[in-house]
Design an enzyme around this catalytic site. Structure first.
Site, PDB file in Angstrom:
ATOM      1  CD  GLU B  58     120.428  91.347 137.996  1.00 31.17           C
ATOM      2  OE1 GLU B  58     120.852  92.535 138.391  1.00 31.17           O
ATOM      3  OE2 GLU B  58     121.178  90.692 137.540  1.00 31.17           O
ATOM      4  CG  ASP B  69     125.294  86.587 129.891  1.00 31.47           C
ATOM      5  OD1 ASP B  69     125.683  87.021 131.114  1.00 31.47           O
ATOM      6  OD2 ASP B  69     124.540  87.045 129.224  1.00 31.47           O
TER       7      ASP B  69
END
Lengths: 394, 266
Positions: B58, B69
């Site tokens: 990824e 995040d």
């Protein structure tokens, strides 16, 4: 499942959030849609607004400012609410909803600190844990509000990522929500965020326009020619506009912060200079670069210092129902002094943008045409910051 | 750019998982932020991860406001943006790297919208096989979801611990490649222990989908990777790899090798 119509204002709005939050947002929407038609909830909300917030807020005439402008200016006095701004209309509504949903932990983001204070206030009133995320830069600019929040038992968390302002505080609050979604209620402070927040916050703020519309008919004997409000995220403006949207002859004007100038790159004029994009859960006009990175906003007023704007404003702009203009830092300071001197009302720096725009529009109205200005908050919180600028001379 | 590779690339990821399954193996899926620790080393890192045993990688397009995040990926994103990372540069890096393992483009929605209507075809031409968007949940924007779903990339969708079973089926029906299961509530970042509910969530998800299931969020070391490998088809490791990449390419490669060994021994 929600209908697209409830989720969106034209193309704008939506629910662009991490998957983890989807069930929480579904739950919130169900709870809100049940509460808003429940007579018991409505009664409880009305009681709080009357006996705690001090509503209805006054509609003041403004003889000397009216003379100055050459129009009949009326002031909707949200500055007279408990805690000194319109923000508490929304936090009272949401905290009652949070209680109904059984949530014991409340989080919020704040820019100028008015929403943080309004959240800390209702949490103190109901004995709920309260955590407020605030950019480090805003904590410096608005230290008085930080103290007020702490005094009422809230925990204020300093956000040091990104631009250290409202945008980053909002991002951090969403991170908290994703992490503690099971027991936490997120009180968003403006008509932004994923659906149903923009609609719900508008509904809680719509009391501004509902009251003002009736007060105008009563006092002025007619509807205003123009309704004017400042726009950061846009909650006081949506609250003021909502009752008038169906009155086709009433102009709606939102005043954004032009900061150091629209061409300086240092402003918060999302509707005037942004383009549609996705931030904090909804699609709306957004200050961004060509790569879709969010551009830091700037304004002398921490409450307008946000690169996005509520999706319903984007819709009102694109449909032409509302007009959006902008006023810079320097002119806002003029507006701050103007209303103070002419009416004995020190407006919030946010409101001062709208004051300044009205003052700049001499000749737009005839002397007997009513103009309604939403005084979104009082300026006491800004006095320390402005006094350092030595605007009065020596 | 020619788009001759378009029709096959959408199957690359599922084919990879089928091969692994046939060999009785679980996938190792490391994540790195493009442009971290700097733009030059992104290609080196991709190759090092591939050589150290990654099955799918990824690659994150950094965003200014990464609300899903935690601190490590936030900091790497901010750094990468300061260095000028953007969609065009990302594609150049990927095109030059000519990877053997499938690549998934990991992004928030706004930079993908800003990249324009051709973004998906351009990404496929550069060598990406899949796309994962953190803030585009199933049903949130049918028009854009259709744009991606009908495009040349596998559309990797996310499932959370909070996702009800009926919605898991809906997510599966609107995704391809694999399903990314978020192991716990919260943002990305390393954790000492895995969520106790994870095996039950994987089981529910397996009943809702035929796609391979990869688990991420909070997998920090070989021991946890092994634990996840016992119940899932693949293990995503993000923050720990990003932190190692911040030290050196070698550190990231070493961690990848250790994860590979742990997963294979699980």
């Amino acid at each position: 499942m929600t209908t697209a119509q409830q989720d969106r204002f034209g193309a704008f709005g939506g629910r662009y959030v991490p998957e983890t939050l989807i069930p929480a947002i579904d739950e919130l929407e169900r709870a809100y849609d049940a509460a808003r038609v429940d007579p018991a909830f409505r009664h409880e909300l009305e009681q709080m607004l009357t006996t705690y917030v001090g509503r209805p807020s006054a509609l003041s005439d403004a003889p000397r400012f009216s003379e100055h402008v050459g129009a009949q200016v009326w002031l909707k006095r949200e500055d007279l609410n408990h805690t000194g701004a319109h923000k508490i209309n929304n936090t009272v509504g949401q905290v009652l909803l949070a209680r109904r949903m059984g949530k014991k932990r409340i989080i919020a983001e704040t820019g100028a600190g008015q929403h943080g204070v309004a959240t800390a206030t209702v949490c103190a009133r109901f004995g709920l844990e309260c955590i407020v995320y605030m950019g480090e830069e805003d904590m410096r600019r608005q230290s008085l509000n930080v103290f007020r929040m702490r005094l009422m038992g809230a925990k204020v968390v300093s956000v040091t990522s990104g631009t250290r302002t409202l945008k980053d505080a909002t991002t951090e609050a969403i991170r908290d929500w994703v992490t503690n979604v099971n027991d936490t209620y997120y009180i968003i402070g403006s008509v932004v965020g994923p659906a149903p927040y923009p609609r719900m916050v508008r509904d809680f703020q719509a009391i501004i326009g509902n009251e003002a519309r009736a007060q105008m008919l009563d006092r002025a004997g007619r509807l205003p020619k123009t309704v004017v409000a400042c726009v950061g995220g846009g909650s006081n403006a949506m609250g003021a506009f909502h009752a008038f949207v169906g009155d086709k002859d009433v102009e709606l004007v939102g005043v954004e912060a032009a900061g150091e100038g629209l061409d300086s790159g240092h402003h918060s004029a999302s509707l005037t200079r942004g383009r549609p994009g996705v931030l904090h859960g909804s699609l709306s006009y957004l200050l961004q670069d060509e790569n879709g990175q969010v551009h830091p906003a700037h304004s002398i007023s921490a409450g307008l210092d946000y690169p996005g704007v509520g999706p319903e404003h984007s819709y009102l702009k694109d449909t032409g129902r509302a007009e959006y203009v902008s006023v810079g830092d320097r002119d806002a300071l003029e507006g701050f002094q103007l209303l103070s001197r002419l009416e004995g009302i020190i407006p919030a720096l946010e409101t001062a943008h709208a004051v300044s725009w009205i003052a700049s529009q001499k000749g737009r109205w005839t002397r007997d045409e009513p103009v309604l200005l939403c005084v979104s908050g009082r300026g006491d919180k800004d006095v320390a910051q402005v006094s350092e600028m030595n605007i009065l001379g020596t | 750019m020619a788009s001759g590779s378009v029709t096959i690339s959408s199957d690359t990821i599922e084919r990879r998982f089928a091969e692994l399954k046939a060999a009785g193996k679980r996938a190792l899926v490391p994540y790195i932020t493009a442009g971290h620790p700097d733009i030059e080393r992104t290609a080196e890192l991709l190759l090092a991860l591939q050589e150290s045993g990654a099955d799918v990688i990824e690659l994150g397009l950094p965003f200014s406001d990464p609300m899903a995040d935690g601190p490590v990926i936030q900091a790497s994103s901010q750094r990468a943006l300061e260095l000028g990372m953007n969609f065009t540069r990302l594609l150049e890096i990927v095109a030059r790297a000519k990877m053997r393992v499938p690549l998934v483009l990991f992004s928030y929605l706004n930079p993908i919208i800003a990249a324009g209507q051709n973004a998906l075809v351009q990404a496929a031409d550069a060598g990406f096989s899949g796309l994962l968007i953190t803030d585009l949940p199933v049903g949130s924007d049918p028009e854009r979801e259709a744009w991606i779903g009908e495009g040349p990339l596998s559309f990797i969708r996310l499932v959370a611990p909070t996702t009800p079973a009926a919605r898991m089926r809906e997510i599966s029906a609107h995704g391809s490649g694999f399903v990314y299961l978020i192991s716990r509530l919260g943002v990305t970042g390393m954790q000492d222990t895995m969520s106790a509910d994870l095996p039950a969530t994987v089981k529910r998800l397996r009943e809702a989908t035929a796609l391979p299931v990869c688990v991420g969020f909070g997998v920090s070391g070989p021991e946890q990777a092994a634990a996840v490998a016992r119940i899932a088809d693949g293990v995503v490791v993000g923050s720990a790899i990003v932190r190692a990449a911040g030290e050196s390419v070698e550190a990231a490669a070493k961690l990848t090798s250790a994860l590979r060994a742990a997963i294979d021994a699980a």
